[in-house]
Design a protein around this motif. Structure first.
Motif, PDB file in Angstrom:
ATOM      1  N   LEU A 130       0.844  -1.201   0.000  1.00  0.00           N
ATOM      2  CA  LEU A 130       0.000   0.000   0.000  1.00  0.00           C
ATOM      3  C   LEU A 130       0.871   1.241   0.000  1.00  0.00           C
ATOM      4  O   LEU A 130       1.965   1.237   0.562  1.00  0.00           O
ATOM      5  CB  LEU A 130      -0.901   0.010   1.241  1.00  0.00           C
ATOM      6  CG  LEU A 130      -1.869  -1.165   1.381  1.00  0.00           C
ATOM      7  CD1 LEU A 130      -2.549  -1.128   2.745  1.00  0.00           C
ATOM      8  CD2 LEU A 130      -2.907  -1.144   0.274  1.00  0.00           C
ATOM      9  N   GLN A 131       0.360   2.311  -0.629  1.00  0.00           N
ATOM     10  CA  GLN A 131       1.065   3.585  -0.674  1.00  0.00           C
ATOM     11  C   GLN A 131       0.093   4.709  -0.354  1.00  0.00           C
ATOM     12  O   GLN A 131      -1.130   4.547  -0.472  1.00  0.00           O
ATOM     13  CB  GLN A 131       1.678   3.812  -2.060  1.00  0.00           C
ATOM     14  CG  GLN A 131       2.702   2.764  -2.431  1.00  0.00           C
ATOM     15  CD  GLN A 131       3.262   2.970  -3.832  1.00  0.00           C
ATOM     16  OE1 GLN A 131       2.862   3.862  -4.558  1.00  0.00           O
ATOM     17  NE2 GLN A 131       4.208   2.132  -4.202  1.00  0.00           N
ATOM     18  N   HIS A 132       0.667   5.869   0.049  1.00  0.00           N
ATOM     19  CA  HIS A 132      -0.166   7.050   0.295  1.00  0.00           C
ATOM     20  C   HIS A 132      -1.006   7.314  -0.956  1.00  0.00           C
ATOM     21  O   HIS A 132      -0.533   7.231  -2.077  1.00  0.00           O
ATOM     22  CB  HIS A 132       0.684   8.296   0.572  1.00  0.00           C
ATOM     23  CG  HIS A 132       1.319   8.318   1.931  1.00  0.00           C
ATOM     24  ND1 HIS A 132       0.604   8.528   3.081  1.00  0.00           N
ATOM     25  CD2 HIS A 132       2.604   8.142   2.324  1.00  0.00           C
ATOM     26  CE1 HIS A 132       1.414   8.495   4.116  1.00  0.00           C
ATOM     27  NE2 HIS A 132       2.643   8.253   3.687  1.00  0.00           N
ATOM     28  N   GLU A 164       3.004   6.127   9.989  1.00  0.00           N
ATOM     29  CA  GLU A 164       4.453   5.935  10.103  1.00  0.00           C
ATOM     30  C   GLU A 164       4.790   5.180  11.369  1.00  0.00           C
ATOM     31  O   GLU A 164       4.213   5.415  12.417  1.00  0.00           O
ATOM     32  CB  GLU A 164       5.178   7.284  10.104  1.00  0.00           C
ATOM     33  CG  GLU A 164       5.278   7.883   8.728  1.00  0.00           C
ATOM     34  CD  GLU A 164       6.172   9.108   8.720  1.00  0.00           C
ATOM     35  OE1 GLU A 164       7.221   9.084   9.383  1.00  0.00           O
ATOM     36  OE2 GLU A 164       5.800  10.072   8.047  1.00  0.00           O
ATOM     37  N   GLY A 165       5.729   4.259  11.248  1.00  0.00           N
ATOM     38  CA  GLY A 165       6.176   3.491  12.399  1.00  0.00           C
ATOM     39  C   GLY A 165       5.300   2.301  12.733  1.00  0.00           C
ATOM     40  O   GLY A 165       5.616   1.533  13.622  1.00  0.00           O
ATOM     41  N   GLN A 169      -1.148  -0.329  10.157  1.00  0.00           N
ATOM     42  CA  GLN A 169      -2.248   0.629  10.228  1.00  0.00           C
ATOM     43  C   GLN A 169      -2.179   1.651   9.100  1.00  0.00           C
ATOM     44  O   GLN A 169      -1.096   2.059   8.687  1.00  0.00           O
ATOM     45  CB  GLN A 169      -2.219   1.394  11.559  1.00  0.00           C
ATOM     46  CG  GLN A 169      -2.420   0.527  12.776  1.00  0.00           C
ATOM     47  CD  GLN A 169      -2.358   1.327  14.065  1.00  0.00           C
ATOM     48  OE1 GLN A 169      -1.885   2.452  14.102  1.00  0.00           O
ATOM     49  NE2 GLN A 169      -2.839   0.730  15.144  1.00  0.00           N
ATOM     50  N   ILE A 170      -3.374   2.056   8.648  1.00  0.00           N
ATOM     51  CA  ILE A 170      -3.498   3.180   7.717  1.00  0.00           C
ATOM     52  C   ILE A 170      -4.577   4.111   8.270  1.00  0.00           C
ATOM     53  O   ILE A 170      -5.341   3.729   9.162  1.00  0.00           O
ATOM     54  CB  ILE A 170      -3.864   2.717   6.278  1.00  0.00           C
ATOM     55  CG1 ILE A 170      -5.218   1.968   6.228  1.00  0.00           C
ATOM     56  CG2 ILE A 170      -2.785   1.845   5.701  1.00  0.00           C
ATOM     57  CD1 ILE A 170      -6.324   2.755   5.672  1.00  0.00           C
ATOM     58  N   GLU A 171      -4.616   5.331   7.739  1.00  0.00           N
ATOM     59  CA  GLU A 171      -5.688   6.260   8.088  1.00  0.00           C
ATOM     60  C   GLU A 171      -6.512   6.524   6.843  1.00  0.00           C
ATOM     61  O   GLU A 171      -5.973   6.592   5.735  1.00  0.00           O
ATOM     62  CB  GLU A 171      -5.120   7.590   8.589  1.00  0.00           C
ATOM     63  CG  GLU A 171      -4.427   7.497   9.914  1.00  0.00           C
ATOM     64  CD  GLU A 171      -3.846   8.840  10.359  1.00  0.00           C
ATOM     65  OE1 GLU A 171      -3.565   9.701   9.503  1.00  0.00           O
ATOM     66  OE2 GLU A 171      -3.675   9.014  11.577  1.00  0.00           O
ATOM     67  N   GLY A 172      -7.811   6.664   7.024  1.00  0.00           N
ATOM     68  CA  GLY A 172      -8.695   6.967   5.903  1.00  0.00           C
ATOM     69  C   GLY A 172     -10.006   7.523   6.415  1.00  0.00           C
ATOM     70  O   GLY A 172     -10.312   7.433   7.612  1.00  0.00           O
ATOM     71  N   VAL A 180      -8.495   5.147  11.937  1.00  0.00           N
ATOM     72  CA  VAL A 180      -7.348   4.259  11.741  1.00  0.00           C
ATOM     73  C   VAL A 180      -7.900   2.865  11.480  1.00  0.00           C
ATOM     74  O   VAL A 180      -8.780   2.391  12.193  1.00  0.00           O
ATOM     75  CB  VAL A 180      -6.433   4.255  12.985  1.00  0.00           C
ATOM     76  CG1 VAL A 180      -5.329   3.222  12.843  1.00  0.00           C
ATOM     77  CG2 VAL A 180      -5.851   5.640  13.216  1.00  0.00           C
ATOM     78  N   ILE A 181      -7.367   2.213  10.437  1.00  0.00           N
ATOM     79  CA  ILE A 181      -7.843   0.884  10.052  1.00  0.00           C
ATOM     80  C   ILE A 181      -6.648  -0.057   9.982  1.00  0.00           C
ATOM     81  O   ILE A 181      -5.589   0.306   9.457  1.00  0.00           O
ATOM     82  CB  ILE A 181      -8.546   0.930   8.672  1.00  0.00           C
ATOM     83  CG1 ILE A 181      -9.626   2.009   8.646  1.00  0.00           C
ATOM     84  CG2 ILE A 181      -9.122  -0.437   8.320  1.00  0.00           C
ATOM     85  CD1 ILE A 181     -10.177   2.304   7.262  1.00  0.00           C
ATOM     86  N   LEU A 182      -6.816  -1.259  10.482  1.00  0.00           N
ATOM     87  CA  LEU A 182      -5.769  -2.268  10.398  1.00  0.00           C
ATOM     88  C   LEU A 182      -5.678  -2.797   8.969  1.00  0.00           C
ATOM     89  O   LEU A 182      -6.705  -3.099   8.346  1.00  0.00           O
ATOM     90  CB  LEU A 182      -6.046  -3.422  11.358  1.00  0.00           C
ATOM     91  CG  LEU A 182      -6.050  -3.074  12.839  1.00  0.00           C
ATOM     92  CD1 LEU A 182      -6.402  -4.302  13.671  1.00  0.00           C
ATOM     93  CD2 LEU A 182      -4.704  -2.529  13.260  1.00  0.00           C
TER      94      LEU A 182
END
Length: 189
Positions: A130-132, A164-165, A169-172, A180-182
């Protein structure tokens, strides 16, 4: 390679136990009397950044951490700590024991990997990177903590941001709210 080190290692990598090309690796810092161990060249190349760091190449660490060689114990702890997002490494970290002196040594010099490190890649449930800015689809209905929103199975989340870090997790935005989603509950669209 000095004779004492060669005799102790038996001509094998002191981490993985593999035969093959070995190099001398110094486990610092100097004020702890940096100890040298024999390790496989391919592992040393990953530590120095010559080769990309691959978590699966280090699955022997739960056995290596029980070595009687203090420098092997310390390096194993540092690597397991670095790989703590891998379930097998987290399990090993829960049971590893270092006396106070060795734990201080292990914490005295954080593991610094070369620039080719790949551990921090965010991957969806299918292993896609996944990417931004990517769009993803939820593979499970999720209740959003602290909210009455329920993110339904099949919901498309556009323009995600990577946390980051934490590669899990990602944010959307779902229904206009940033959550925040796993990554294990996502697939790349």
């Amino acid at each position: 390679m000095n004779d004492k080190l060669a005799a102790r290692s038996g001509g094998k990598c002191e981490l993985s136990g593999d035969n093959g090309e070995l190099v001398v690796y110094s486990v610092g810092p100097e004020n702890y009397g940096a100890k040298e161990i024999n390790i496989a060249k391919k592992l040393a190349d990953q530590l120095s950044g010559v080769e990309p760091f691959a978590a699966d190449d280090w699955r022997f660490l739960p056995e290596a951490m029980w070595s009687e060689v203090p420098a092997v114990q310390v390096l194993s702890w540092r690597l397991l700590n670095h790989l703590k997002n891998e379930s097998w490494a987290a399990d090993a970290l829960d049971i590893i024991y270092l006396d106070d002196e060795r734990l201080a040594w292990a914490k005295a010099a954080p593991l610094e990997l070369g620039t080719n490190e790949t551990l921090e890649q965010h991957k969806d449930a299918n292993g896609n990177i996944l990417q931004h800015g990517d769009s993803v689809v939820l593979t499970k209905t999720l209740d959003v903590k602290g909210s009455s929103i329920s993110a339904k199975l099949g919901t498309v989340v556009r323009n995600i941001r990577l946390v980051e870090g934490n590669p899990e997790q990602i944010e959307g935005r779902v229904e206009g709210q940033l959550i925040v989603i796993l990554t294990k509950y996502l697939r790349k669209q």
